[in-house]
Design a protein around this motif. Structure first.
Motif, PDB file in Angstrom:
ATOM      1  N   ALA A  63       0.845  -1.210   0.000  1.00 48.12           N
ATOM      2  CA  ALA A  63       0.000   0.000   0.000  1.00 48.12           C
ATOM      3  C   ALA A  63       0.876   1.253   0.000  1.00 48.12           C
ATOM      4  CB  ALA A  63      -0.925  -0.015   1.210  1.00 48.12           C
ATOM      5  N   VAL A  64       1.948   1.244   0.810  1.00 41.56           N
ATOM      6  CA  VAL A  64       2.859   2.392   0.848  1.00 41.56           C
ATOM      7  C   VAL A  64       3.532   2.575  -0.515  1.00 41.56           C
ATOM      8  CG1 VAL A  64       4.957   3.344   1.906  1.00 41.56           C
ATOM      9  CG2 VAL A  64       3.234   2.215   3.340  1.00 41.56           C
ATOM     10  N   MET A  65       3.934   1.464  -1.122  1.00 38.11           N
ATOM     11  CA  MET A  65       4.570   1.536  -2.453  1.00 38.11           C
ATOM     12  C   MET A  65       3.608   2.097  -3.495  1.00 38.11           C
ATOM     13  SD  MET A  65       6.887  -1.836  -3.017  1.00 38.11           S
ATOM     14  CE  MET A  65       7.638  -1.351  -4.574  1.00 38.11           C
ATOM     15  N   GLU A  66       2.360   1.611  -3.490  1.00 38.93           N
ATOM     16  CA  GLU A  66       1.355   2.079  -4.458  1.00 38.93           C
ATOM     17  C   GLU A  66       1.166   3.587  -4.332  1.00 38.93           C
ATOM     18  OE1 GLU A  66       0.188   0.740  -6.926  1.00 38.93           O
ATOM     19  OE2 GLU A  66      -0.064  -1.419  -6.645  1.00 38.93           O
ATOM     20  N   GLU A  67       1.092   4.055  -3.080  1.00 43.01           N
ATOM     21  CA  GLU A  67       0.926   5.479  -2.830  1.00 43.01           C
ATOM     22  C   GLU A  67       2.082   6.270  -3.458  1.00 43.01           C
ATOM     23  OE1 GLU A  67       0.699   6.097   1.406  1.00 43.01           O
ATOM     24  OE2 GLU A  67      -0.679   7.776   1.126  1.00 43.01           O
ATOM     25  N   ILE A  68       3.305   5.766  -3.253  1.00 39.20           N
ATOM     26  CA  ILE A  68       4.480   6.457  -3.783  1.00 39.20           C
ATOM     27  C   ILE A  68       4.490   6.406  -5.309  1.00 39.20           C
ATOM     28  CG2 ILE A  68       7.012   6.421  -3.890  1.00 39.20           C
ATOM     29  CD1 ILE A  68       6.965   5.418  -0.958  1.00 39.20           C
ATOM     30  N   LEU A  69       4.105   5.259  -5.862  1.00 39.50           N
ATOM     31  CA  LEU A  69       4.071   5.128  -7.320  1.00 39.50           C
ATOM     32  C   LEU A  69       3.048   6.081  -7.930  1.00 39.50           C
ATOM     33  CD1 LEU A  69       4.391   1.247  -7.702  1.00 39.50           C
ATOM     34  CD2 LEU A  69       6.002   2.968  -8.552  1.00 39.50           C
ATOM     35  N   GLN A  70       1.929   6.249  -7.251  1.00 35.94           N
ATOM     36  CA  GLN A  70       0.855   7.089  -7.810  1.00 35.94           C
ATOM     37  C   GLN A  70       1.040   8.570  -7.513  1.00 35.94           C
ATOM     38  OE1 GLN A  70      -2.924   5.425  -6.594  1.00 35.94           O
ATOM     39  NE2 GLN A  70      -2.405   3.490  -7.596  1.00 35.94           N
ATOM     40  N   CYS A  71       1.483   8.900  -6.310  1.00 39.20           N
ATOM     41  CA  CYS A  71       1.521  10.314  -5.902  1.00 39.20           C
ATOM     42  C   CYS A  71       2.937  10.845  -5.734  1.00 39.20           C
ATOM     43  CB  CYS A  71       0.783  10.515  -4.583  1.00 39.20           C
ATOM     44  SG  CYS A  71      -0.760   9.617  -4.493  1.00 39.20           S
ATOM     45  N   GLY A  72       3.943   9.970  -5.871  1.00 34.71           N
ATOM     46  CA  GLY A  72       5.316  10.414  -5.676  1.00 34.71           C
ATOM     47  C   GLY A  72       5.710  10.492  -4.209  1.00 34.71           C
ATOM     48  N   ARG A  73       4.733  10.311  -3.316  1.00 36.48           N
ATOM     49  CA  ARG A  73       5.037  10.329  -1.893  1.00 36.48           C
ATOM     50  C   ARG A  73       3.990   9.559  -1.107  1.00 36.48           C
ATOM     51  NH1 ARG A  73       2.361  16.020  -2.162  1.00 36.48           N
ATOM     52  NH2 ARG A  73       2.117  16.244   0.084  1.00 36.48           N
ATOM     53  N   SER A  74       4.352   9.201   0.104  1.00 37.29           N
ATOM     54  CA  SER A  74       3.409   8.468   0.943  1.00 37.29           C
ATOM     55  C   SER A  74       2.900   9.377   2.050  1.00 37.29           C
ATOM     56  CB  SER A  74       4.075   7.239   1.558  1.00 37.29           C
ATOM     57  OG  SER A  74       3.419   6.880   2.762  1.00 37.29           O
ATOM     58  N   PHE A  75       1.595   9.510   2.127  1.00 37.27           N
ATOM     59  CA  PHE A  75       1.015  10.401   3.136  1.00 37.27           C
ATOM     60  C   PHE A  75       1.172   9.820   4.527  1.00 37.27           C
ATOM     61  CE2 PHE A  75      -0.912  11.359  -0.917  1.00 37.27           C
ATOM     62  CZ  PHE A  75      -0.643  12.721  -1.000  1.00 37.27           C
TER      63      PHE A  75
END
Ligand code: ATP
Ligand code: MN
Ligand code: MN
Length: 373
Positions: free
Chosen positions: A85-97
């Protein structure tokens, strides 16, 4: 032609000791985020989740290109729901909230600050935080805080010790220690271990292994070495742990346990002029000094245990952890810094070199440069 349209399929082992991990990390955006997650879980004593993120980071470090999507091309082991989930966030938004929230978190920031002091672990940091301390000065001035000598030294040299040690500085210290050791015994053996042996350019300390072919003399040698540094005026702090090594003890099952060899945790004074190529002080650190303090670890095993200790102290921590887990789970063997016990044969397996230990475990030998898991 058809084959070339397919991405190569990489199948990575779930054991770091079966993966090649150089110092070149192509997936820093993920591994940096995972390290924050792991640290935050460590501060909350959630060891399972902490380890899960450290394992995931270690896997990504061994992928020799930037991972661009989760799925077919790279079959990554050790990735659970949360890490994905953290990786997906970074892949999609460039960062993890989720990571950004932790970085802004008061408690995280304070624990991070407190544990940056040599001698202050997560438990003490947590205690200070609960006691309402916010800054390092609070800890120094609070009458309720009793600092031990290690923490006092940690505070005294906090600025220097927080600054990374360069390879040139590590080599300069190696030269100083080597000369001092040879001044005591012509047979002394001193080798660089830890992150610098793995080819890292920077480290948080410098690790050495000291030994001698003269049986039973290694601890005296270490004590004489420390004494020689003291007489040279470069010993700023020494925490010596005498040997509790017993040849009959079986390898420990817990990875985190320290080994039983004599060792010294030191803070040494390194003069700028002793460093090849000179020293670049970071902006704002021109305080007129021509030296810096450096953390140095020295372990002194007997020569016949040399290979095990060298392997254990070369790291990385994740690599060591998986070596031991692999030995236990896949080979019914117990490995630690002292030796290798075969549970089936009920005997210790000898090793003169690291290669022998890999061979006993049925593992392909990996150079230190490939152990940066
Ligand atoms: P860094 O650049 O941050 O120093 P490193 O890989 O050298 O990275 P260290 O913490 O210096 O990290 O540890 C080096 C190795 O020595 C690790 O593999 C660790 O398991 C081992 N080690 C460190 N301290 C001890 C200890 N007290 N007893 C046994 N092994 C230790
Ligand atoms: Mn180190
Ligand atoms: Mn160390």
């Amino acid at each position: 032609p058809e084959a070339s349209t397919h991405l190569p399929v990489v199948v990575l082992s779930r054991y770091a000791c079966q993966r090649r991990t150089s110092t070149e990390n192509h997936n820093e955006i993920f591994t940096d985020a995972f390290e924050v997650m792991a640290e935050s879980y460590e501060f909350s004593q959630c060891d399972g989740q902490c380890l899960a993120f450290r394992r995931a980071a270690s896997v990504l470090k061994s992928v020799p290109w930037p991972v661009e999507r989760l799925g077919a091309a790279t079959r990554l082991p050790c990735l659970g729901e949360h890490t994905r989930a953290v990786m997906e966030e970074i892949l999609q938004c460039g960062r993890s909230f989720e990571v950004e929230k932790i970085l802004c978190n008061d408690r995280y920031q304070r624990l991070k600050l407190f544990t940056s002091v040599f001698g202050v672990g997560p438990k003490t940091a947590e205690k200070w935080h609960r006691g309402g301390l916010r800054t390092l000065n609070d800890a120094l001035e609070d009458p309720g805080v009793e600092l031990n000598s290690m923490q006092k030294a940690g505070f005294r040299h906090h600025g220097d010790i927080s600054r990374a040690v360069s390879r040139a500085e590590a080599l300069a210290l190696g030269e100083i220690l080597h000369q001092a050791a040879l001044g005591i015994s012509a047979h002394a053996v001193l080798v660089l271990t830890g992150g610098f042996r793995r080819g890292k350019e920077f480290g948080h300390d410098v690790d050495f292994l000291l030994s001698t072919p003269e049986q039973g003399k290694e601890e005296t040698l270490l004590l004489s070495l420390v004494d020689s540094l003291r007489r040279q005026g470069i010993l700023l702090y020494c925490d010596h742990h005498p040997s509790t090594f017993d040849i009959n003890n079986l390898p420990g099952v817990s990875f985190e346990a320290m080994d039983h060899f004599a060792k010294s945790f030191l803070i040494l004074r390194l003069e700028d002029r002793q460093v090849e190529g000179g020293v670049q002080r970071p902006e704002g650190q021109h305080d007129g000094r021509s030296w810096r303090a450096v953390r140095v670890d020295v372990v002194a095993p007997p020569m016949e245990r040399y290979a095990f200790t060298l392997l254990g102290w070369t790291g990385s921590r994740q690599f060591e952890r998986d070596l031991r887990r692999f030995a236990r789970k896949e080979k019914r063997m117990l490995l630690d810094n002292h030796g290798l016990w075969d549970k089936t044969k009920k005997e210790f397996l000898p090793a003169e070199r690291e290669e022998d230990i890999f061979a006993h475990l049925g593992l392909e030998y990996l150079e230190p440069q490939l152990r940066n898991a």
